[in-house]
Design an enzyme around this catalytic site. Structure first.
Site, PDB file in Angstrom:
ATOM      1  N   ASP A   1      19.611  -7.778 -26.494  1.00 52.53           N
ATOM      2  CA  ASP A   1      18.155  -7.844 -26.524  1.00 52.53           C
ATOM      3  C   ASP A   1      17.731  -9.248 -26.070  1.00 52.53           C
ATOM      4  OD1 ASP A   1      15.426  -7.188 -27.311  1.00 52.53           O
ATOM      5  OD2 ASP A   1      15.792  -8.529 -29.002  1.00 52.53           O
ATOM      6  N   ARG A   2      16.541  -9.359 -25.517  1.00 52.74           N
ATOM      7  CA  ARG A   2      16.102 -10.662 -24.996  1.00 52.74           C
ATOM      8  C   ARG A   2      15.330 -11.448 -26.056  1.00 52.74           C
ATOM      9  NH1 ARG A   2      11.618 -11.396 -20.298  1.00 52.74           N
ATOM     10  NH2 ARG A   2      10.372 -11.802 -22.164  1.00 52.74           N
ATOM     11  N   ASP A   3      14.113 -10.995 -26.373  1.00 49.79           N
ATOM     12  CA  ASP A   3      13.232 -11.792 -27.241  1.00 49.79           C
ATOM     13  C   ASP A   3      13.651 -11.661 -28.703  1.00 49.79           C
ATOM     14  OD1 ASP A   3      11.965 -12.174 -24.820  1.00 49.79           O
ATOM     15  OD2 ASP A   3      10.376 -10.735 -25.229  1.00 49.79           O
TER      16      ASP A   3
ATOM     17  N   GLU B   1      11.850 -15.584 -30.462  1.00 48.87           N
ATOM     18  CA  GLU B   1      10.754 -14.622 -30.422  1.00 48.87           C
ATOM     19  C   GLU B   1       9.452 -15.380 -30.161  1.00 48.87           C
ATOM     20  OE1 GLU B   1      10.501 -11.223 -30.608  1.00 48.87           O
ATOM     21  OE2 GLU B   1       8.369 -11.627 -30.315  1.00 48.87           O
TER      22      GLU B   1
ATOM     23  N   CYS C   1      11.887  -2.260 -19.742  1.00 47.06           N
ATOM     24  CA  CYS C   1      10.944  -1.131 -19.748  1.00 47.06           C
ATOM     25  C   CYS C   1       9.534  -1.698 -19.676  1.00 47.06           C
ATOM     26  CB  CYS C   1      11.105  -0.285 -21.013  1.00 47.06           C
ATOM     27  SG  CYS C   1       9.711   0.853 -21.218  1.00 47.06           S
TER      28      CYS C   1
ATOM     29  N   HIS D   1       6.810   0.193 -19.745  1.00 47.03           N
ATOM     30  CA  HIS D   1       5.889   1.270 -20.145  1.00 47.03           C
ATOM     31  C   HIS D   1       5.390   1.109 -21.572  1.00 47.03           C
ATOM     32  CE1 HIS D   1       8.919   3.136 -17.293  1.00 47.03           C
ATOM     33  NE2 HIS D   1       7.785   3.190 -16.618  1.00 47.03           N
TER      34      HIS D   1
ATOM     35  N   CYS E   1       8.243   7.207 -21.965  1.00 51.76           N
ATOM     36  CA  CYS E   1       9.355   7.142 -21.021  1.00 51.76           C
ATOM     37  C   CYS E   1      10.670   7.356 -21.763  1.00 51.76           C
ATOM     38  CB  CYS E   1       9.336   5.784 -20.340  1.00 51.76           C
ATOM     39  SG  CYS E   1       9.559   4.437 -21.511  1.00 51.76           S
TER      40      CYS E   1
ATOM     41  N   ARG F   1      12.103   3.061 -22.983  1.00 42.58           N
ATOM     42  CA  ARG F   1      11.638   2.144 -24.032  1.00 42.58           C
ATOM     43  C   ARG F   1      12.524   2.333 -25.255  1.00 42.58           C
ATOM     44  NH1 ARG F   1       7.504  -0.888 -26.094  1.00 42.58           N
ATOM     45  NH2 ARG F   1       6.847  -0.401 -28.208  1.00 42.58           N
ATOM     46  N   LYS F   2      13.218   1.240 -25.654  1.00 44.31           N
ATOM     47  CA  LYS F   2      14.064   1.348 -26.839  1.00 44.31           C
ATOM     48  C   LYS F   2      13.213   1.813 -28.023  1.00 44.31           C
ATOM     49  CE  LYS F   2      15.381  -3.003 -26.190  1.00 44.31           C
ATOM     50  NZ  LYS F   2      16.013  -4.337 -26.394  1.00 44.31           N
TER      51      LYS F   2
ATOM     52  N   ASP G   1      17.658  -7.885 -32.634  1.00 39.19           N
ATOM     53  CA  ASP G   1      16.982  -8.289 -33.882  1.00 39.19           C
ATOM     54  C   ASP G   1      16.128  -7.169 -34.452  1.00 39.19           C
ATOM     55  OD1 ASP G   1      15.080  -8.687 -31.707  1.00 39.19           O
ATOM     56  OD2 ASP G   1      13.814  -9.728 -33.148  1.00 39.19           O
TER      57      ASP G   1
HETATM   58 MG   LIG Z   1      13.904  -8.562 -29.943  1.00 41.19          MG
HETATM   59 ZN   LIG Z   2      10.057   2.763 -20.055  1.00 38.08          ZN
END
Ligand SMILES: [Mg+2]
Ligand SMILES: [Zn+2]
Length: 188
Positions: A9-11, A17, A90, A92, A105, A108-109, A134
Protein backbone atom coordinates in the site's frame (compact mmCIF):
# COMPACT_ATOMS: atom_id res chain seq x y z
CA UNK A 1 8.85 -19.63 -12.70
CA UNK A 2 6.42 -16.98 -11.52
CA UNK A 3 7.90 -14.50 -9.08
CA UNK A 4 6.89 -13.94 -5.50
CA UNK A 5 5.70 -10.41 -4.84
CA UNK A 6 5.12 -7.97 -2.06
CA UNK A 7 2.15 -5.71 -2.75
CA UNK A 8 2.69 -2.47 -0.89
CA UNK A 9 0.00 0.00 0.00
CA UNK A 10 1.24 3.55 -0.62
CA UNK A 11 -0.30 6.09 1.76
CA UNK A 12 0.19 5.22 5.43
CA UNK A 13 2.48 2.28 4.57
CA UNK A 14 5.29 3.33 2.19
CA UNK A 15 4.57 7.03 2.76
CA UNK A 16 3.20 8.95 5.70
CA UNK A 17 -0.59 9.18 5.59
CA UNK A 18 -1.39 12.67 4.27
CA UNK A 19 -5.16 12.60 3.79
CA UNK A 20 -5.48 13.22 0.08
CA UNK A 21 -1.89 13.54 -1.09
CA UNK A 22 -2.32 16.31 -3.63
CA UNK A 23 1.05 18.10 -3.61
CA UNK A 24 4.57 16.73 -3.85
CA UNK A 25 5.64 18.65 -0.73
CA UNK A 26 3.19 16.50 1.25
CA UNK A 27 4.81 13.30 -0.01
CA UNK A 28 6.87 12.12 2.95
CA UNK A 29 8.76 8.84 3.15
CA UNK A 30 9.22 7.07 6.44
CA UNK A 31 12.92 7.04 7.39
CA UNK A 32 13.13 3.29 6.67
CA UNK A 33 11.04 3.14 3.48
CA UNK A 34 13.90 3.10 0.98
CA UNK A 35 15.84 0.50 2.97
CA UNK A 36 12.76 -1.70 3.29
CA UNK A 37 12.13 -1.69 -0.46
CA UNK A 38 15.81 -2.37 -1.17
CA UNK A 39 15.72 -5.42 1.13
CA UNK A 40 12.77 -6.79 -0.83
CA UNK A 41 14.60 -6.13 -4.11
CA UNK A 42 17.64 -8.02 -2.84
CA UNK A 43 15.46 -10.95 -1.76
CA UNK A 44 14.16 -11.04 -5.35
CA UNK A 45 10.56 -10.14 -4.53
CA UNK A 46 8.71 -8.15 -7.12
CA UNK A 47 7.66 -4.95 -5.32
CA UNK A 48 4.30 -3.61 -6.48
CA UNK A 49 2.63 -0.48 -5.15
CA UNK A 50 -1.16 -0.82 -5.11
CA UNK A 51 -3.14 2.25 -4.12
CA UNK A 52 -6.71 3.56 -4.10
CA UNK A 53 -6.61 7.14 -5.38
CA UNK A 54 -10.22 8.28 -5.06
CA UNK A 55 -8.95 11.86 -4.96
CA UNK A 56 -8.98 11.58 -8.77
CA UNK A 57 -12.67 10.63 -8.80
CA UNK A 58 -13.39 13.38 -6.28
CA UNK A 59 -11.70 15.99 -8.45
CA UNK A 60 -9.04 16.77 -5.82
CA UNK A 61 -6.15 15.95 -8.17
CA UNK A 62 -5.66 14.58 -11.66
CA UNK A 63 -4.23 11.29 -12.87
CA UNK A 64 -1.24 13.25 -14.14
CA UNK A 65 -0.45 14.22 -10.55
CA UNK A 66 -0.49 10.59 -9.47
CA UNK A 67 1.95 9.81 -12.29
CA UNK A 68 4.14 12.69 -11.14
CA UNK A 69 4.05 11.45 -7.54
CA UNK A 70 5.06 7.96 -8.66
CA UNK A 71 7.95 9.37 -10.69
CA UNK A 72 9.04 11.25 -7.57
CA UNK A 73 8.86 8.05 -5.50
CA UNK A 74 10.82 6.18 -8.18
CA UNK A 75 13.56 8.82 -8.15
CA UNK A 76 13.84 8.80 -4.36
CA UNK A 77 14.04 5.02 -4.28
CA UNK A 78 16.54 4.95 -7.12
CA UNK A 79 18.83 7.36 -5.27
CA UNK A 80 18.90 4.80 -2.45
CA UNK A 81 19.46 1.79 -4.72
CA UNK A 82 15.86 0.57 -4.47
CA UNK A 83 13.10 0.14 -7.02
CA UNK A 84 9.41 -0.59 -7.43
CA UNK A 85 8.51 -3.02 -10.23
CA UNK A 86 5.10 -1.52 -10.85
CA UNK A 87 2.65 1.12 -9.64
CA UNK A 88 -1.06 0.35 -9.88
CA UNK A 89 -3.80 2.72 -8.77
CA UNK A 90 -7.58 2.85 -8.80
CA UNK A 91 -8.91 6.28 -9.86
CA UNK A 92 -12.57 5.34 -9.36
CA UNK A 93 -15.22 5.93 -6.75
CA UNK A 94 -18.92 4.97 -6.79
CA UNK A 95 -19.84 8.58 -5.88
CA UNK A 96 -17.26 10.33 -8.01
CA UNK A 97 -17.94 13.94 -8.88
CA UNK A 98 -16.15 13.37 -12.20
CA UNK A 99 -18.39 11.14 -14.27
CA UNK A 100 -15.72 9.20 -16.14
CA UNK A 101 -14.49 7.81 -12.81
CA UNK A 102 -17.91 7.10 -11.29
CA UNK A 103 -18.31 3.36 -11.07
CA UNK A 104 -18.24 0.34 -8.82
CA UNK A 105 -15.03 -1.01 -10.27
CA UNK A 106 -13.17 -4.23 -9.64
CA UNK A 107 -9.91 -2.45 -8.84
CA UNK A 108 -10.73 -0.36 -5.75
CA UNK A 109 -9.41 -2.28 -2.76
CA UNK A 110 -10.77 -4.50 -1.17
CA UNK A 111 -11.46 -5.66 -4.71
CA UNK A 112 -8.39 -7.49 -6.00
CA UNK A 113 -8.40 -6.17 -9.58
CA UNK A 114 -5.14 -4.25 -9.30
CA UNK A 115 -3.35 -7.27 -7.82
CA UNK A 116 -4.67 -9.45 -10.64
CA UNK A 117 -3.54 -6.91 -13.23
CA UNK A 118 -0.05 -6.76 -11.72
CA UNK A 119 0.15 -10.56 -11.54
CA UNK A 120 -0.75 -10.80 -15.23
CA UNK A 121 1.74 -8.09 -16.24
CA UNK A 122 4.63 -9.31 -14.11
CA UNK A 123 3.95 -13.07 -13.89
CA UNK A 124 3.48 -13.22 -10.12
CA UNK A 125 2.52 -16.17 -7.90
CA UNK A 126 -0.07 -15.11 -5.30
CA UNK A 127 0.45 -18.16 -3.08
CA UNK A 128 4.05 -17.06 -2.43
CA UNK A 129 3.19 -13.37 -2.15
CA UNK A 130 2.34 -10.89 0.58
CA UNK A 131 0.38 -7.68 1.03
CA UNK A 132 1.56 -4.95 3.42
CA UNK A 133 -0.97 -2.28 4.34
CA UNK A 134 -2.38 -0.06 7.07
CA UNK A 135 -6.05 -0.81 6.28
CA UNK A 136 -8.03 -4.04 6.39
CA UNK A 137 -9.14 -3.44 2.81
CA UNK A 138 -5.49 -3.74 1.72
CA UNK A 139 -5.23 -7.15 3.34
CA UNK A 140 -8.66 -8.21 2.12
CA UNK A 141 -7.63 -7.64 -1.48
CA UNK A 142 -4.71 -10.00 -0.85
CA UNK A 143 -6.86 -12.50 1.01
CA UNK A 144 -9.19 -12.75 -1.99
CA UNK A 145 -6.35 -13.94 -4.22
CA UNK A 146 -4.58 -16.10 -1.64
CA UNK A 147 -1.73 -13.77 -0.63
CA UNK A 148 -0.79 -13.40 3.03
CA UNK A 149 -1.27 -10.02 4.69
CA UNK A 150 0.76 -7.99 7.16
CA UNK A 151 -0.93 -5.02 8.86
CA UNK A 152 1.32 -2.12 9.86
CA UNK A 153 0.51 0.25 12.73
CA UNK A 154 1.47 3.37 10.78
CA UNK A 155 -1.21 5.40 8.97
CA UNK A 156 -4.64 4.06 10.03
CA UNK A 157 -3.10 0.82 11.32
CA UNK A 158 -3.56 1.31 15.05
CA UNK A 159 -7.21 2.26 14.51
CA UNK A 160 -7.74 -0.75 12.26
CA UNK A 161 -6.06 -3.07 14.77
CA UNK A 162 -8.73 -2.12 17.35
CA UNK A 163 -11.52 -3.15 14.96
CA UNK A 164 -10.59 -6.63 13.69
CA UNK A 165 -12.47 -8.13 10.76
CA UNK A 166 -13.69 -11.71 10.85
CA UNK A 167 -12.96 -12.40 7.22
CA UNK A 168 -9.44 -10.91 7.16
CA UNK A 169 -6.93 -12.68 9.34
CA UNK A 170 -3.56 -10.96 9.22
CA UNK A 171 -0.51 -13.21 9.10
CA UNK A 172 1.13 -10.61 11.33
CA UNK A 173 0.56 -7.15 12.83
CA UNK A 174 3.76 -5.14 13.21
CA UNK A 175 4.78 -1.55 13.89
CA UNK A 176 5.85 -0.44 10.43
CA UNK A 177 7.02 -1.29 6.93
CA UNK A 178 10.55 -2.24 7.98
CA UNK A 179 9.22 -4.68 10.57
CA UNK A 180 6.81 -6.08 7.99
CA UNK A 181 9.66 -6.69 5.55
CA UNK A 182 11.75 -8.36 8.28
CA UNK A 183 8.78 -10.59 9.10
CA UNK A 184 8.30 -11.54 5.44
CA UNK A 185 11.99 -12.32 4.93
CA UNK A 186 11.83 -14.68 7.92
CA UNK A 187 8.51 -16.26 6.86
CA UNK A 188 9.25 -16.87 3.20
MG1 LIG B 1 -3.01 3.19 3.32
ZN1 LIG C 1 -11.09 1.19 -9.77
Amino acid sequence: MSRSAVFLDRDGTLLEEAGYLDRLDRLVFFPYSVDAVRLLNRANFAVVVVTNQAGIARGIFKESFVAEAHQHITARLSAGGARVDGFYYCPHHPEAVIEQYRKSCDCRKPEPGLLRQAAADLDLAFDRSFVIGDRWHDLEAGHRVGARGVLVRTGYGTTEERAPRDRVRPAAIVDNLMEAVSWILRAS
